[in-house]
Design a protein around this motif. Structure first.
Motif, PDB file in Angstrom:
ATOM      1  N   PRO A  37       0.708  -1.273  -0.019  1.00  0.00           N
ATOM      2  CA  PRO A  37      -0.017   0.071  -0.128  1.00  0.00           C
ATOM      3  C   PRO A  37       0.811   1.222   0.271  1.00  0.00           C
ATOM      4  O   PRO A  37       1.929   1.323   0.781  1.00  0.00           O
ATOM      5  CB  PRO A  37      -0.918  -0.173   1.414  1.00  0.00           C
ATOM      6  N   ARG A  38       0.561   2.302  -0.822  1.00  0.00           N
ATOM      7  CA  ARG A  38       1.136   3.445  -0.968  1.00  0.00           C
ATOM      8  C   ARG A  38       0.431   4.741  -0.152  1.00  0.00           C
ATOM      9  O   ARG A  38       0.927   5.812   0.167  1.00  0.00           O
ATOM     10  CB  ARG A  38       1.451   3.825  -2.372  1.00  0.00           C
ATOM     11  N   GLY A  59      -4.454  -1.228   7.840  1.00  0.00           N
ATOM     12  CA  GLY A  59      -5.343  -1.570   8.924  1.00  0.00           C
ATOM     13  C   GLY A  59      -6.836  -1.996   8.292  1.00  0.00           C
ATOM     14  O   GLY A  59      -6.747  -2.821   7.573  1.00  0.00           O
ATOM     15  N   ALA A  60      -7.659  -2.213   9.325  1.00  0.00           N
ATOM     16  CA  ALA A  60      -8.824  -2.766   9.400  1.00  0.00           C
ATOM     17  C   ALA A  60      -9.573  -1.955   8.041  1.00  0.00           C
ATOM     18  O   ALA A  60      -9.266  -0.900   7.644  1.00  0.00           O
ATOM     19  CB  ALA A  60      -9.543  -2.349  10.535  1.00  0.00           C
ATOM     20  N   THR A  61     -10.557  -2.871   7.804  1.00  0.00           N
ATOM     21  CA  THR A  61     -11.388  -2.495   6.636  1.00  0.00           C
ATOM     22  C   THR A  61     -13.068  -2.326   6.866  1.00  0.00           C
ATOM     23  O   THR A  61     -13.672  -3.156   6.796  1.00  0.00           O
ATOM     24  CB  THR A  61     -11.438  -3.223   5.429  1.00  0.00           C
ATOM     25  N   PRO A 112      -5.693  -9.533   1.255  1.00  0.00           N
ATOM     26  CA  PRO A 112      -5.141  -9.125   2.544  1.00  0.00           C
ATOM     27  C   PRO A 112      -5.848  -7.806   2.876  1.00  0.00           C
ATOM     28  O   PRO A 112      -6.419  -7.176   1.826  1.00  0.00           O
ATOM     29  CB  PRO A 112      -3.719  -8.988   1.972  1.00  0.00           C
ATOM     30  N   PRO A 113      -5.566  -7.310   3.879  1.00  0.00           N
ATOM     31  CA  PRO A 113      -6.322  -6.062   4.416  1.00  0.00           C
ATOM     32  C   PRO A 113      -6.194  -4.744   3.357  1.00  0.00           C
ATOM     33  O   PRO A 113      -6.971  -3.988   3.371  1.00  0.00           O
ATOM     34  CB  PRO A 113      -5.627  -5.711   5.809  1.00  0.00           C
ATOM     35  N   LEU A 166      -8.542  -1.046  -0.377  1.00  0.00           N
ATOM     36  CA  LEU A 166      -8.678  -0.320  -1.777  1.00  0.00           C
ATOM     37  C   LEU A 166     -10.001  -0.752  -2.236  1.00  0.00           C
ATOM     38  O   LEU A 166     -10.696   0.443  -2.733  1.00  0.00           O
ATOM     39  CB  LEU A 166      -7.535  -0.990  -2.630  1.00  0.00           C
ATOM     40  N   LEU A 167     -10.689  -1.860  -2.143  1.00  0.00           N
ATOM     41  CA  LEU A 167     -11.765  -2.226  -2.741  1.00  0.00           C
ATOM     42  C   LEU A 167     -12.946  -1.286  -1.949  1.00  0.00           C
ATOM     43  O   LEU A 167     -13.816  -0.634  -2.843  1.00  0.00           O
ATOM     44  CB  LEU A 167     -12.431  -3.791  -2.435  1.00  0.00           C
ATOM     45  N   VAL A 168     -12.849  -0.978  -0.580  1.00  0.00           N
ATOM     46  CA  VAL A 168     -13.939  -0.071   0.152  1.00  0.00           C
ATOM     47  C   VAL A 168     -13.525   1.342  -0.629  1.00  0.00           C
ATOM     48  O   VAL A 168     -14.497   2.027  -0.987  1.00  0.00           O
ATOM     49  CB  VAL A 168     -13.577  -0.064   1.480  1.00  0.00           C
ATOM     50  N   SER A 169     -12.466   1.771  -0.795  1.00  0.00           N
ATOM     51  CA  SER A 169     -12.515   3.152  -1.275  1.00  0.00           C
ATOM     52  C   SER A 169     -12.770   3.203  -2.704  1.00  0.00           C
ATOM     53  O   SER A 169     -13.610   4.372  -2.944  1.00  0.00           O
ATOM     54  CB  SER A 169     -10.733   3.737  -0.861  1.00  0.00           C
TER      55      SER A 169
END
Length: 548
Positions: free
Chosen positions: A10-11, A17-19, A36-37, A42-45
């Motif tokens: 992750p950049r 952390g948590a999602t 992985p978290p 990324l999927l959430v954002s």
């Protein structure tokens, strides 16, 4: 297990952390390593950034279809005339994609991935869409196979048969492999196993994000993208939504803007009127358009379903010599070459007929004629579904296209109007054509429900597009007053019921069929969809509810 060593870290600290807000409805072995978290965040954002726009575009599709059902006809947009008339080109095409004369397509299982990358084709399109039944297991297996392929360590051991050990499959050296392009699922499809804020993520966003997260750095280092094929777009706004999604992924993963390149399939009737606009919306990353002709025929039927003067004849008579398909193909070539983009041809779905040399030669002759038509018209490459067809197609393109592509073929002679693109087709509907649509749709749907999205039927490698044409034609024929078979038989529900009743006997020993255990379920679903007062937008939408 941790994420693969070649995965992008992750950049953006916000994705660590948590999602919160995300729930996975399935838990398969090894899933946590693949998802992985950081990837889940990324999927959430991505979902939160894109989902409102996706829902707006899907709603707009419904509004446009309602206009067509009320008598309107698709046409070129007046509000985008400046884009069509403007003097602009797309960004330069990467060296790895300059020569795409023969591409092979297929699902993402490990054996297929290895064979396709080793096949001698210029490009392999790994397909999460029309040739993959989207069970959760299939999707995870496919992503793992592509991670292994990009890393160079993918292997597959076939099971032993007849007391003999199974064949072991490994990849050729990277330099000898086809270039990898991934086709995600279309905007209309959800991924029901990934819920964000209580709603499923767009299936295509899941496919692209998972692949990019794990493979983008390795592919970037090789100047191989990542590259994607974008399916079933209907408008420039839908293309712009993909631009936003890909830009979002690039920003989170620390990629340069425009790093991820795309080819767009023109496989819907509305999209053919917006090809310049689609290229313009994606101009920093698009490298070409593709004649996705089977889905395009399906879209023609679906879009003009309420227009009795535009009912298509049986599927076998709807060839590229039909005026509306010839106009579509030639306009795509002219449009792409004006903008510095590739104009890719369509699929040859034939499978070698090894036990009948005469029939096999007839099939190969049809392939040669089709590929000669494409290269002579100015296409820059073509598709095949089986490795045995690669030399056939390659020979035709090598002979008639010695250069990497045909961008210099401007097709200034092409003058295509709105009416040319929707011109009615001549032909008939035979009993064999009607029954063939029923049989092929049931065969394919049964296999799809059983987890197999790429099915050999009558020496053709069929995917969802064929089933969509078949069931959409059945619906339109049944719901258009006064249609008859060429022997005078009325096309009505009685004919459908008689055909469905006879089908199990026609299929014979179904235990040897892919999806044999799902035949009754497939028959019931086709019956329901055919008799419904409304044509279902996609066959895979109600069918998806029946898997996993």
């Amino acid at each position: 297990m941790s994420a693969p060593a070649h995965a992008l870290p992750p950049r953006d600290p916000a994705i660590a952390g948590a999602t919160p807000g995300l729930a996975l409805t399935r838990q398969d072995p090894g899933q946590d390593a693949l998802l992985p978290p950081a990837l889940l965040a990324l999927l959430v954002s991505l979902h939160r950034a894109i989902e409102p726009g996706r829902q707006a575009r899907l709603a707009q599709r419904q509004l446009r279809q309602a206009e067509f059902d009320s008598g309107a006809l698709p046409d070129f947009r007046t509000d985008t005339a400046a884009v069509r008339e403007g003097d602009w080109t797309v960004a330069p095409i990467p060296a790895a994609l300059l020569d795409r004369r023969v591409e092979i397509t297929g699902p993402t299982d490990p054996k297929m991935v290895i064979n396709a990358l080793n096949s001698g084709a210029k490009v392999f399109m790994a397909d999460f869409e029309d040739s993959t039944s989207p069970t959760w297991s299939n999707l995870l297996t496919g992503q793992r196979a592509l991670i292994g392929a990009v890393a160079g360590d993918l292997q597959f051991a076939a099971p032993a048969t007849g007391g003999k050990p199974g064949k072991h499959y490994t990849l050729k050296p990277y330099e000898q492999q086809a270039v990898l392009i991934v086709r995600p699922r279309g905007w209309h499809l959800d991924e029901k196993h990934v819920l964000i804020d209580g709603a499923p993520i767009a299936a295509g966003l899941f496919d692209v994000a998972v692949f990019a997260f794990h493979n983008a750095r390795t592919l970037q280092a090789r100047d191989r993208g990542p590259y994607f094929y974008l399916p079933k777009l209907q408008s420039m706004e839908e293309a712009a939504l993909w631009e936003s999604a890909l830009s979002h992924i690039e920003a989170v993963l620390g990629l340069a803007q425009g790093q991820m390149k795309v080819t767009v399939l023109i496989e819907t009737l509305p999209a053919v009127f917006e090809m310049h606009e689609i290229l313009h919306a994606l101009r920093s990353r698009i490298v070409g358009l593709n004649c996705g002709r089977w889905d395009y025929i399906f879209s023609y039927i679906k879009t003009l379903r309420a227009h009795p003067d535009r009912v298509l004849p049986e599927r076998g008579q709807v060839t590229m010599t039909q005026p509306f398909l010839k106009a579509y193909s030639e306009l795509l070539i002219q449009t792409c070459h004006r903008r510095g983009a590739h104009a890719m041809g369509g699929m040859a779905a034939q499978i070698p007929i090894n036990d009948d040399p005469v029939a096999n030669e007839q099939a190969m002759a049809r392939v040669r004629a089709d590929k000669l038509r494409e290269v002579s018209a100015g296409h820059d490459g073509t598709w095949v579904a089986h490795p045995a067809l690669i030399p056939v197609a390659m020979q035709i393109f090598d002979e008639h296209m010695p250069q990497p592509n045909q961008h210099a073929v401007t097709r200034a002679d092409v003058h295509v109007s709105r009416d040319d693109l929707i011109r009615p087709s001549q032909g008939t509907i035979s009993r064999a054509g009607f029954e063939g649509n029923v049989e092929v749709c049931v065969r394919y749907l049964a296999a799809w429900l059983d987890g197999n999205g790429c099915v050999p039927i009558h020496w053709l490698m069929e995917d969802a597009a064929t089933a969509e044409i078949s069931r959409a034609q059945l619906w339109q024929w049944l719901h258009t007053e006064g249609l008859h078979l060429d022997d005078g038989t009325a096309i009505d529900e009685a004919l459908l019921q008689a055909t469905l009743t006879r089908l199990p006997a026609l299929l014979g020993n179904t235990t040897a069929m892919p999806g044999a255990s799902k035949v009754d379920q497939a028959i019931a679903l086709l019956d329901e969809l055919s008799r419904s007062q409304t044509l279902a937008e996609f066959l895979t939408l109600p069918a998806y509810a029946l898997i996993d």
